[in-house]
Design an enzyme around this catalytic site. Structure first.
Site, short mmCIF file in Angstrom:
data_model
loop_
_atom_site.label_atom_id
_atom_site.label_comp_id
_atom_site.label_asym_id
_atom_site.label_seq_id
_atom_site.Cartn_x
_atom_site.Cartn_y
_atom_site.Cartn_z
N PHE A 85 0.85 -1.19 0.00
CA PHE A 85 0.00 0.00 0.00
C PHE A 85 0.88 1.24 0.00
CE2 PHE A 85 0.82 -1.38 4.28
CZ PHE A 85 1.15 -0.23 4.95
N CYS A 86 0.27 2.36 -0.38
CA CYS A 86 0.95 3.65 -0.33
C CYS A 86 -0.07 4.66 0.19
CB CYS A 86 1.51 4.03 -1.70
SG CYS A 86 0.28 4.17 -3.02
N ARG A 87 -0.05 5.87 -0.31
CA ARG A 87 -1.03 6.86 0.14
C ARG A 87 -2.35 6.66 -0.58
NH1 ARG A 87 -3.22 11.63 -1.22
NH2 ARG A 87 -2.05 11.76 -3.15
#
Length: 127
Positions: A85-87
């Site tokens: 995941f990231c932002r």
């Protein structure tokens, strides 16, 4: 004809997403608080600064730009699974693509990424 190839090129990342398992932020949170814990490794591909500002408890930070340099670290962890995941999803997609190119397949994307985690007001850690 150029427009066709541009549309085709832009749709390739979407095809990669279609082939990737997903998990919701609520499912991740429930797994973290359960007795069994989460199956797999949470991989936050945001920048170190974003990670330091608040991250999911137990997650490791490998920025998306450095993902290929950490294949030796990630390879043994992939057996149990990697949850990336990231932002907002773009960098996680890049990381997933690079890991698939390296032959990894036990990959999951956390739907909604950190935007959804923060919106749900789920717990975070800071250094």
């Amino acid at each position: 004809m150029k427009k066709f190839f541009l549309v085709l090129l832009l749709s390739l990342p979407m095809q990669l997403w279609a082939e990737t398992q997903t998990i919701s932020v609520q499912e991740v949170h429930q797994a973290l608080i359960s007795e069994q814990g989460i199956k797999g490794t949470l991989v936050d591909v945001r920048t170190p600064e974003e990670f330091a500002a608040g991250h999911i408890p137990g997650a490791i930070n490998i920025p998306h730009k450095d993902i290929e340099a950490h294949l030796a670290t990630l390879s043994p962890l992939e057996k149990e699974g990697l949850i990336l995941f990231c932002r907002s999803g773009k960098r996680a997609g890049y990381a997933i693509e690079k890991l698939k190119d390296a032959g990894m397949s036990n990959l999951t994307h956390m739907e909604g990424d950190m935007k959804a985690w923060f919106a749900a007001e789920l717990p975070i850690e800071t250094p």
